[in-house]
Scaffold this motif. Structure first.
Motif, PDB file in Angstrom:
ATOM      1  N   PRO A   1      10.613   6.262  -0.029  1.00 26.70           N
ATOM      2  CA  PRO A   1      10.218   5.013   0.613  1.00 26.70           C
ATOM      3  C   PRO A   1       9.687   4.040  -0.437  1.00 26.70           C
ATOM      4  O   PRO A   1       9.177   4.468  -1.480  1.00 26.70           O
ATOM      5  CB  PRO A   1       9.117   5.429   1.584  1.00 26.70           C
ATOM      6  CG  PRO A   1       8.838   6.852   1.359  1.00 26.70           C
ATOM      7  CD  PRO A   1       9.829   7.407   0.394  1.00 26.70           C
ATOM      8  N   VAL A   2       9.797   2.746  -0.150  1.00 26.78           N
ATOM      9  CA  VAL A   2       9.363   1.747  -1.127  1.00 26.78           C
ATOM     10  C   VAL A   2       7.886   1.891  -1.472  1.00 26.78           C
ATOM     11  O   VAL A   2       7.451   1.477  -2.542  1.00 26.78           O
ATOM     12  CB  VAL A   2       9.687   0.310  -0.673  1.00 26.78           C
ATOM     13  CG1 VAL A   2      11.182   0.097  -0.657  1.00 26.78           C
ATOM     14  CG2 VAL A   2       9.078   0.000   0.681  1.00 26.78           C
ATOM     15  N   GLY A   3       7.114   2.526  -0.612  1.00 19.51           N
ATOM     16  CA  GLY A   3       5.705   2.781  -0.888  1.00 19.51           C
ATOM     17  C   GLY A   3       5.485   3.715  -2.059  1.00 19.51           C
ATOM     18  O   GLY A   3       4.364   3.852  -2.544  1.00 19.51           O
TER      19      GLY A   3
ATOM     20  N   ARG B   1       2.240  -1.125   4.731  1.00 15.49           N
ATOM     21  CA  ARG B   1       2.494  -2.386   5.443  1.00 15.49           C
ATOM     22  C   ARG B   1       3.562  -3.200   4.714  1.00 15.49           C
ATOM     23  O   ARG B   1       4.445  -3.790   5.356  1.00 15.49           O
ATOM     24  CB  ARG B   1       1.199  -3.195   5.585  1.00 15.49           C
ATOM     25  CG  ARG B   1       1.389  -4.530   6.266  1.00 15.49           C
ATOM     26  CD  ARG B   1       1.790  -4.369   7.724  1.00 15.49           C
ATOM     27  NE  ARG B   1       1.949  -5.683   8.329  1.00 15.49           N
ATOM     28  CZ  ARG B   1       2.891  -6.008   9.196  1.00 15.49           C
ATOM     29  NH1 ARG B   1       3.755  -5.098   9.606  1.00 15.49           N
ATOM     30  NH2 ARG B   1       2.976  -7.212   9.680  1.00 15.49           N
ATOM     31  N   ASP B   2       3.508  -3.238   3.396  1.00 12.00           N
ATOM     32  CA  ASP B   2       4.550  -3.914   2.628  1.00 12.00           C
ATOM     33  C   ASP B   2       5.917  -3.303   2.939  1.00 12.00           C
ATOM     34  O   ASP B   2       6.908  -4.018   3.109  1.00 12.00           O
ATOM     35  CB  ASP B   2       4.300  -3.811   1.124  1.00 12.00           C
ATOM     36  CG  ASP B   2       3.050  -4.531   0.667  1.00 12.00           C
ATOM     37  OD1 ASP B   2       2.636  -5.512   1.322  1.00 12.00           O
ATOM     38  OD2 ASP B   2       2.489  -4.100  -0.371  1.00 12.00           O
ATOM     39  N   GLY B   3       5.949  -1.985   3.014  1.00 11.25           N
ATOM     40  CA  GLY B   3       7.187  -1.285   3.342  1.00 11.25           C
ATOM     41  C   GLY B   3       7.704  -1.675   4.715  1.00 11.25           C
ATOM     42  O   GLY B   3       8.909  -1.878   4.900  1.00 11.25           O
ATOM     43  N   GLU B   4       6.803  -1.799   5.681  1.00 10.60           N
ATOM     44  CA  GLU B   4       7.194  -2.222   7.030  1.00 10.60           C
ATOM     45  C   GLU B   4       7.779  -3.631   6.998  1.00 10.60           C
ATOM     46  O   GLU B   4       8.796  -3.909   7.648  1.00 10.60           O
ATOM     47  CB  GLU B   4       5.991  -2.185   7.967  1.00 10.60           C
ATOM     48  CG  GLU B   4       5.477  -0.795   8.271  1.00 10.60           C
ATOM     49  CD  GLU B   4       4.130  -0.808   8.998  1.00 10.60           C
ATOM     50  OE1 GLU B   4       3.705  -1.875   9.486  1.00 10.60           O
ATOM     51  OE2 GLU B   4       3.508   0.264   9.078  1.00 10.60           O
ATOM     52  N   LEU B   5       7.145  -4.517   6.241  1.00  9.15           N
ATOM     53  CA  LEU B   5       7.615  -5.899   6.153  1.00  9.15           C
ATOM     54  C   LEU B   5       8.972  -5.990   5.453  1.00  9.15           C
ATOM     55  O   LEU B   5       9.840  -6.769   5.861  1.00  9.15           O
ATOM     56  CB  LEU B   5       6.580  -6.766   5.431  1.00  9.15           C
ATOM     57  CG  LEU B   5       5.268  -6.961   6.198  1.00  9.15           C
ATOM     58  CD1 LEU B   5       4.233  -7.641   5.309  1.00  9.15           C
ATOM     59  CD2 LEU B   5       5.495  -7.756   7.476  1.00  9.15           C
ATOM     60  N   LEU B   6       9.171  -5.183   4.409  1.00  9.16           N
ATOM     61  CA  LEU B   6      10.472  -5.158   3.736  1.00  9.16           C
ATOM     62  C   LEU B   6      11.564  -4.646   4.673  1.00  9.16           C
ATOM     63  O   LEU B   6      12.690  -5.162   4.671  1.00  9.16           O
ATOM     64  CB  LEU B   6      10.411  -4.299   2.473  1.00  9.16           C
ATOM     65  CG  LEU B   6       9.687  -4.935   1.298  1.00  9.16           C
ATOM     66  CD1 LEU B   6       9.361  -3.894   0.235  1.00  9.16           C
ATOM     67  CD2 LEU B   6      10.516  -6.062   0.714  1.00  9.16           C
ATOM     68  N   LYS B   7      11.210  -3.674   5.497  1.00  9.40           N
ATOM     69  CA  LYS B   7      12.179  -3.158   6.470  1.00  9.40           C
ATOM     70  C   LYS B   7      12.524  -4.237   7.488  1.00  9.40           C
ATOM     71  O   LYS B   7      13.700  -4.447   7.806  1.00  9.40           O
ATOM     72  CB  LYS B   7      11.625  -1.917   7.170  1.00  9.40           C
ATOM     73  CG  LYS B   7      12.609  -1.296   8.137  1.00  9.40           C
ATOM     74  CD  LYS B   7      12.066  -0.046   8.767  1.00  9.40           C
ATOM     75  CE  LYS B   7      13.083   0.535   9.739  1.00  9.40           C
ATOM     76  NZ  LYS B   7      12.585   1.764  10.368  1.00  9.40           N
ATOM     77  N   GLU B   8      11.513  -4.934   7.996  1.00 10.88           N
ATOM     78  CA  GLU B   8      11.755  -5.993   8.972  1.00 10.88           C
ATOM     79  C   GLU B   8      12.583  -7.128   8.382  1.00 10.88           C
ATOM     80  O   GLU B   8      13.500  -7.637   9.022  1.00 10.88           O
ATOM     81  CB  GLU B   8      10.426  -6.558   9.478  1.00 10.88           C
ATOM     82  CG  GLU B   8       9.650  -5.640  10.384  1.00 10.88           C
ATOM     83  CD  GLU B   8       8.281  -6.210  10.753  1.00 10.88           C
ATOM     84  OE1 GLU B   8       8.130  -7.452  10.786  1.00 10.88           O
ATOM     85  OE2 GLU B   8       7.378  -5.406  11.012  1.00 10.88           O
ATOM     86  N   ALA B   9      12.245  -7.534   7.174  1.00 13.81           N
ATOM     87  CA  ALA B   9      12.887  -8.699   6.566  1.00 13.81           C
ATOM     88  C   ALA B   9      14.287  -8.402   6.033  1.00 13.81           C
ATOM     89  O   ALA B   9      15.195  -9.226   6.181  1.00 13.81           O
ATOM     90  CB  ALA B   9      12.014  -9.240   5.434  1.00 13.81           C
ATOM     91  N   PHE B  10      14.467  -7.259   5.396  1.00 18.70           N
ATOM     92  CA  PHE B  10      15.703  -6.990   4.673  1.00 18.70           C
ATOM     93  C   PHE B  10      16.390  -5.678   5.053  1.00 18.70           C
ATOM     94  O   PHE B  10      17.431  -5.349   4.491  1.00 18.70           O
ATOM     95  CB  PHE B  10      15.446  -6.985   3.166  1.00 18.70           C
ATOM     96  CG  PHE B  10      14.821  -8.252   2.655  1.00 18.70           C
ATOM     97  CD1 PHE B  10      15.519  -9.447   2.662  1.00 18.70           C
ATOM     98  CD2 PHE B  10      13.525  -8.244   2.175  1.00 18.70           C
ATOM     99  CE1 PHE B  10      14.945 -10.612   2.204  1.00 18.70           C
ATOM    100  CE2 PHE B  10      12.939  -9.409   1.703  1.00 18.70           C
ATOM    101  CZ  PHE B  10      13.650 -10.602   1.723  1.00 18.70           C
TER     102      PHE B  10
END
Length: 72
Positions: free
Chosen positions: A26-28, A36-45
Motif C-alpha cells: 500500500p502507498v502507506g 488517510r493519504d492512501g485513502e485520498l489517493l485511492k479516491e482521486a486516482f
C-alpha cells in the motif's frame, strides 16, 4: 542502475522487504504517506499500491516538468 536508500523512503516496517513486495505494498509503505493519504489517493486516482502511484500520469508529467526545469 540508480540506487535508493530504502530507509529514507520507506516506513520502517517495509525497509527489509523485497522490491516486488514493496511495489505491491500500500502507498502507506512510503515514509510520510499516512493511511488517510492512501485513502485520498485511492479516491482521486484509483491508486492502492506503490507501483500504481509510480504510474499515475500526473506524477509522470510533474517529474518530466521538473527534469526540464533542472536542465535549464
Amino acid at each position: 542502475m540508480a540506487s535508493i536508500d530504502l530507509d529514507t523512503v520507506l516506513d520502517k516496517a517495509w525497509a527489509d522487504k523485497t522490491l516486488p513486495e514493496i511495489l505491491g505494498a500500500p502507498v502507506g509503505a512510503l515514509k510520510g504517506v499516512s493511511d488517510r493519504d492512501g485513502e485520498l489517493l485511492k479516491e482521486a486516482f484509483g491508486v492502492t499500491t506503490v507501483a500504481q502511484l509510480a504510474e499515475v500520469k500526473y506524477v509522470r508529467w510533474a517529474q518530466a516538468l521538473a527534469a526540464l526545469g533542472a536542465a535549464e
